[in-house]
Design a protein around this motif. Sequence first.
Motif, PDB file in Angstrom:
ATOM      1  N   THR A  22       0.845  -1.182   0.000  1.00  0.00           N
ATOM      2  CA  THR A  22       0.000   0.000   0.000  1.00  0.00           C
ATOM      3  C   THR A  22       0.885   1.237   0.000  1.00  0.00           C
ATOM      4  O   THR A  22       1.775   1.375   0.850  1.00  0.00           O
ATOM      5  CB  THR A  22      -0.943  -0.011   1.224  1.00  0.00           C
ATOM      6  OG1 THR A  22      -1.852  -1.099   1.086  1.00  0.00           O
ATOM      7  CG2 THR A  22      -1.740   1.294   1.308  1.00  0.00           C
ATOM      8  N   VAL A  24       1.031   5.049   0.603  1.00  0.00           N
ATOM      9  CA  VAL A  24       0.231   6.007   1.368  1.00  0.00           C
ATOM     10  C   VAL A  24       0.576   7.425   0.913  1.00  0.00           C
ATOM     11  O   VAL A  24       1.730   7.853   1.013  1.00  0.00           O
ATOM     12  CB  VAL A  24       0.501   5.851   2.878  1.00  0.00           C
ATOM     13  CG1 VAL A  24      -0.383   6.816   3.670  1.00  0.00           C
ATOM     14  CG2 VAL A  24       0.259   4.412   3.314  1.00  0.00           C
ATOM     15  N   HIS A  34      -6.651  12.905  -3.431  1.00  0.00           N
ATOM     16  CA  HIS A  34      -7.164  11.885  -4.325  1.00  0.00           C
ATOM     17  C   HIS A  34      -6.674  12.069  -5.753  1.00  0.00           C
ATOM     18  O   HIS A  34      -6.495  11.106  -6.500  1.00  0.00           O
ATOM     19  CB  HIS A  34      -8.696  11.842  -4.302  1.00  0.00           C
ATOM     20  CG  HIS A  34      -9.223  10.661  -5.034  1.00  0.00           C
ATOM     21  ND1 HIS A  34      -9.814  10.745  -6.265  1.00  0.00           N
ATOM     22  CD2 HIS A  34      -9.174   9.345  -4.727  1.00  0.00           C
ATOM     23  CE1 HIS A  34     -10.135   9.537  -6.674  1.00  0.00           C
ATOM     24  NE2 HIS A  34      -9.755   8.671  -5.766  1.00  0.00           N
ATOM     25  N   VAL A  37      -3.539  10.339  -5.853  1.00  0.00           N
ATOM     26  CA  VAL A  37      -3.807   8.897  -5.876  1.00  0.00           C
ATOM     27  C   VAL A  37      -4.113   8.444  -7.308  1.00  0.00           C
ATOM     28  O   VAL A  37      -3.546   7.471  -7.804  1.00  0.00           O
ATOM     29  CB  VAL A  37      -4.999   8.549  -4.945  1.00  0.00           C
ATOM     30  CG1 VAL A  37      -5.515   7.135  -5.215  1.00  0.00           C
ATOM     31  CG2 VAL A  37      -4.586   8.699  -3.488  1.00  0.00           C
ATOM     32  N   ALA A  58      -7.644   4.168  -3.544  1.00  0.00           N
ATOM     33  CA  ALA A  58      -8.629   4.517  -2.515  1.00  0.00           C
ATOM     34  C   ALA A  58      -8.569   6.025  -2.293  1.00  0.00           C
ATOM     35  O   ALA A  58      -8.109   6.761  -3.160  1.00  0.00           O
ATOM     36  CB  ALA A  58      -8.365   3.719  -1.245  1.00  0.00           C
ATOM     37  N   ALA A  61      -4.600   6.392  -0.717  1.00  0.00           N
ATOM     38  CA  ALA A  61      -3.596   5.346  -0.884  1.00  0.00           C
ATOM     39  C   ALA A  61      -3.914   4.514  -2.115  1.00  0.00           C
ATOM     40  O   ALA A  61      -5.065   4.428  -2.530  1.00  0.00           O
ATOM     41  CB  ALA A  61      -3.568   4.440   0.358  1.00  0.00           C
ATOM     42  N   THR A  63      -3.194   0.563  -3.447  1.00  0.00           N
ATOM     43  CA  THR A  63      -2.642  -0.740  -3.094  1.00  0.00           C
ATOM     44  C   THR A  63      -2.360  -1.525  -4.369  1.00  0.00           C
ATOM     45  O   THR A  63      -3.172  -1.544  -5.295  1.00  0.00           O
ATOM     46  CB  THR A  63      -3.593  -1.505  -2.171  1.00  0.00           C
ATOM     47  OG1 THR A  63      -3.728  -0.756  -0.961  1.00  0.00           O
ATOM     48  CG2 THR A  63      -3.052  -2.892  -1.844  1.00  0.00           C
TER      49      THR A  63
ATOM     50  N   GLU B 254      -9.174   2.288   2.789  1.00  0.00           N
ATOM     51  CA  GLU B 254      -8.159   1.847   1.833  1.00  0.00           C
ATOM     52  C   GLU B 254      -8.284   0.338   1.691  1.00  0.00           C
ATOM     53  O   GLU B 254      -9.042  -0.308   2.423  1.00  0.00           O
ATOM     54  CB  GLU B 254      -6.757   2.232   2.322  1.00  0.00           C
ATOM     55  CG  GLU B 254      -6.404   1.570   3.639  1.00  0.00           C
ATOM     56  CD  GLU B 254      -4.970   1.830   4.101  1.00  0.00           C
ATOM     57  OE1 GLU B 254      -4.445   2.915   3.838  1.00  0.00           O
ATOM     58  OE2 GLU B 254      -4.398   0.915   4.726  1.00  0.00           O
ATOM     59  N   VAL B 279     -12.319  -2.988   1.075  1.00  0.00           N
ATOM     60  CA  VAL B 279     -11.734  -1.770   1.639  1.00  0.00           C
ATOM     61  C   VAL B 279     -12.260  -1.605   3.053  1.00  0.00           C
ATOM     62  O   VAL B 279     -13.287  -2.169   3.413  1.00  0.00           O
ATOM     63  CB  VAL B 279     -12.085  -0.507   0.810  1.00  0.00           C
ATOM     64  CG1 VAL B 279     -11.542  -0.602  -0.600  1.00  0.00           C
ATOM     65  CG2 VAL B 279     -13.576  -0.251   0.806  1.00  0.00           C
TER      66      VAL B 279
END
Lengths: 223, 312
Positions: A22, A24, A34, A37, A58, A61, A63, B254, B279
């Motif tokens: 992940t 961050v 975002h 991201v 997300a 973050a 992943t 997340e 999530v």
Amino acid sequence: MTGAAPPASPPAIVPLGEEGWTVVLGDRVDPEVHCRVAGLAERLAAAALPGVVELVPAYAAVTVFFDAEQVSAEAVRRAIARIAAAPNNEAAAPAPSRLVSIPVRYDGPDLADVASRTGLPADEVICRHAGREYEVYLLGFAPGFAYLGDLDPALVLPRRSSPRTRVPAGSVAIAGAQTAVYPLATPGGWHLIGSTPLVMFDPSRDPAALLRAGDRVRFVPER
Amino acid sequence: MIEVLTAPPFATIQDAGWRTGRAWGLPVSGAMDRASYARANALADNPRGAAAIEWALGAGTLRFTEAAVVGVRGWADVRVDAAGQSTPGTGDAGFAPEHALRVPTGGVLTITPDPRWRFIYVAVQGGIDVPLLMRSRSTYLPGGFGGFEGRRLRTGDRLALGNSGGSGTAVRGDGTTEAPGASPSAPARTPAPALADHLEVRVTRGPQWERFDAAARAAFFAGPYTVTPASDRMGYRLAGPVVLPREGSTLPSEAACPGAIQIPDGGQPIVLMPDGPTVGGYPKLAVVVRADLDRLAQCVPGAAVRFLPPAG
């Protein structure tokens, strides 16, 4: 699209089990975070790293899931670090995102309650909900459930104190600074203000989910 | 064709689950105990990934309208009656860890799991033929799709058999003996081994490991935790020492994964399982090592678990 300065230090890359990393990029729900991201997810996708199975962007973050039988965790981590540290030039060429229109019949069982709690007439609730474009922050909770933001500040309400045990599929709902369409009949604590005939998730369709992270969404009132 | 004469209390069709889909909220799903599922397929001479029955919570009976090679993995008493009679197991004395057998046409298979074993896997040569959805035959119960009509098996269901793989060689024909891939001798029918007083589970550091101070981590690893009855294919809720992150540890949702140990507000850990959410906004202190997640999945309510600190 951004204009924001890249982070001063490289983002933290933390393990998520034996087959995930992940990355961050922040610790809050924020359009600027975002945006970074989305930019990183796009660069990771474009890199098509060997052994990488899937990316899950997300709020703050990204992943990276990989197949440990095909690639070592350390090789994936190094590749992510290299891409995350590369100069962020997305401002030069913002990725075109899709705009998805969702027709809504604003007849939800909580519309009157939302109107009274926000002090707005129901028509004004509808205007404000349908009057802006939303971004898909992430999908989760249920297959095809897209968290859309940000809601008009006048419509921000906490979740219902007692969640419903079953919310019908297609329900258009709000909670906090977000709005969503329930893709499947599930329990739910959001305020139901309308419904759409669109099928948000169909396992026999490809892709099964109507929305993906980064899409923009507009709700269109149906009479 | 397999006819479910008496459905076990909880059985679904599962395979290795969905390889992709997490990006739009589809859980990995699939077998809770991957190793046992894979072993059942090997016992039935199936290729990896064939759909099998994940069987839980009690006995059931299947009737085979065609001869079949069957692999059963998980402590259970398994009886075949060629004349089509149901033959309930005799209980503790009849349990064995795995079975590979040939069921003749019209034969009836009665499976009585050891109640201390949560999931057993029943694989049939050729695989259970249910529609392939998004490249998996897994059942996702919360969404009501996949597997057999998106639901648990019921008495009266009829399951078609596929034709995936299977060498079809060297099955001994005496009714209850092993299929290819099985161990060379018939399983000894013995009592299941006594369970350890707690299961030791290895973990890796979770994404929010640093948000837990030394005292919180010490409490977590001291344990022990008990698997509570509020545990299912989505997650196992544990009861034991309270463990809390540092103040102000809010986390925007997340990605999570099976095995992730979430710490919700009350400080009682939840281990996410294959049907769990993709999530989450709870901090994840640790993640159960894949091989140990299979063993944790087998824990019934009341079982005690202790987590082993990651090396380094």
